[in-house]
Design an enzyme around this catalytic site. Structure first.
Site, PDB file in Angstrom:
ATOM      1  N   ASP A  26      31.404  34.232  30.002  1.00 28.00           N
ATOM      2  CA  ASP A  26      31.279  32.819  30.386  1.00 28.00           C
ATOM      3  C   ASP A  26      30.149  31.211  29.684  1.00 28.00           C
ATOM      4  O   ASP A  26      29.082  32.552  30.594  1.00 28.00           O
ATOM      5  CB  ASP A  26      31.685  33.090  31.715  1.00 28.00           C
ATOM      6  CG  ASP A  26      32.497  34.436  32.751  1.00 28.00           C
ATOM      7  OD1 ASP A  26      33.305  34.110  31.957  1.00 28.00           O
ATOM      8  OD2 ASP A  26      31.998  34.383  33.088  1.00 28.00           O
ATOM      9  N   ASP A  72      44.186  33.477  40.985  1.00 23.94           N
ATOM     10  CA  ASP A  72      42.981  33.311  40.953  1.00 23.94           C
ATOM     11  C   ASP A  72      43.288  33.569  42.882  1.00 23.94           C
ATOM     12  O   ASP A  72      43.821  33.084  43.386  1.00 23.94           O
ATOM     13  CB  ASP A  72      42.304  32.138  40.557  1.00 23.94           C
ATOM     14  CG  ASP A  72      41.905  32.641  39.110  1.00 23.94           C
ATOM     15  OD1 ASP A  72      42.255  33.541  38.474  1.00 23.94           O
ATOM     16  OD2 ASP A  72      41.439  31.561  38.331  1.00 23.94           O
TER      17      ASP A  72
END
EC number: 5.3.1.16
Length: 242
Positions: A129, A8
């Protein structure tokens, strides 16, 4: 089953967030390219990269870094974060990304998403999500106003190739995977499913294995492989032998 190590990227470095909070940052490496290469040496078969700056801003912010990662690895890369138009998607795929993970566009602009899926068949997945089954968008900061199960027929019809499902309440918290929710999701879609959020130990990997026959492709792991609660090489060895 594939375990996807996560890289990330935020402000040019490799980080992890807790529950997607932009201010809950832990820096794990100042060199995302070196970190990506490390996971390849540990046996990774596929790399999961997220442009966190892109996810929060809505536009690509780490293109050169991501291009460098793709050029220096021999394993494929999947990428998410801030890909909200066809031009950006095309640019990343031309730079060497194997497949893209789309979130906000798939929820808010289904026509463009379907066009993207048609242009790059088999390469476009959707990031679902959720908190308690309710979808979030725009870098997890907005309520999408729809449930996971309501959106599935629409993304299947649009031509999505796979689903990445993140249980936001477990992301970066190392609390274990929600096997029940994943099992239900696999039963409701014909698309391959990748689990994200909560993969904390080898036990979690073992608990996910039975879902492979139901359509689970694998799991993304970030926090756990950086802090050591999950030994990545050990997990890969277990998968190879089972």
């Amino acid at each position: 089953m594939i375990v996807f190590p996560a890289v990330d990227i935020k402000d040019g470095v490799c980080v992890r967030l807790s529950q997607g909070q932009a201010d809950a940052v832990t820096v794990f490496s100042s060199d995302p390219v070196a970190q990506a290469k490390y996971w390849e040496t540990q046996g990774a078969r596929y790399l999961h990269v997220v442009d966190l700056d892109g996810a929060f801003s809505g536009m690509p912010k780490n293109f050169e870094l991501i291009r460098d990662i793709c050029s220096q690895l021999s394993i494929p890369v999947q990428l998410g974060g801030g890909i909200r138009d066809i031009e950006t998607a095309s640019k990343y795929l031309e730079a060497g990304v194997r497949r893209l993970i789309i979130g906000t566009m798939a929820l808010e602009d289904e026509e463009t998403f379907a066009e993207l899926c048609a242009k790059f068949p088999g390469q476009i997945g959707v990031s679902l999500d959720a908190v308690n089954g309710q979808l979030k968008s725009r870098g997890w900061v907005e309520d999408a106003g729809i449930t996971v199960f309501d959106i599935i027929p629409r993304i299947e019809a649009a031509g999505a190739a796979f689903i990445i499902y993140t249980d936001i309440s477990r992301d970066g918290m190392q609390t274990g995977v929600n096997v029940m929710a994943l099992s239900e999701l696999c039963s409701k879609t014909k698309l391959p499913v990748i689990a994200a959020g909560g993969v904390a130990t080898l036990e979690d990997v073992i608990n996910l294995q039975p879902l492979v026959s139901k359509g689970l492709e694998g799991a993304v792991s970030g926090q756990a492989i950086y802090t050591g609660t999950l030994n990545f090489a050990e997990a890969m060895e277990w998968i190879e032998n089972n």
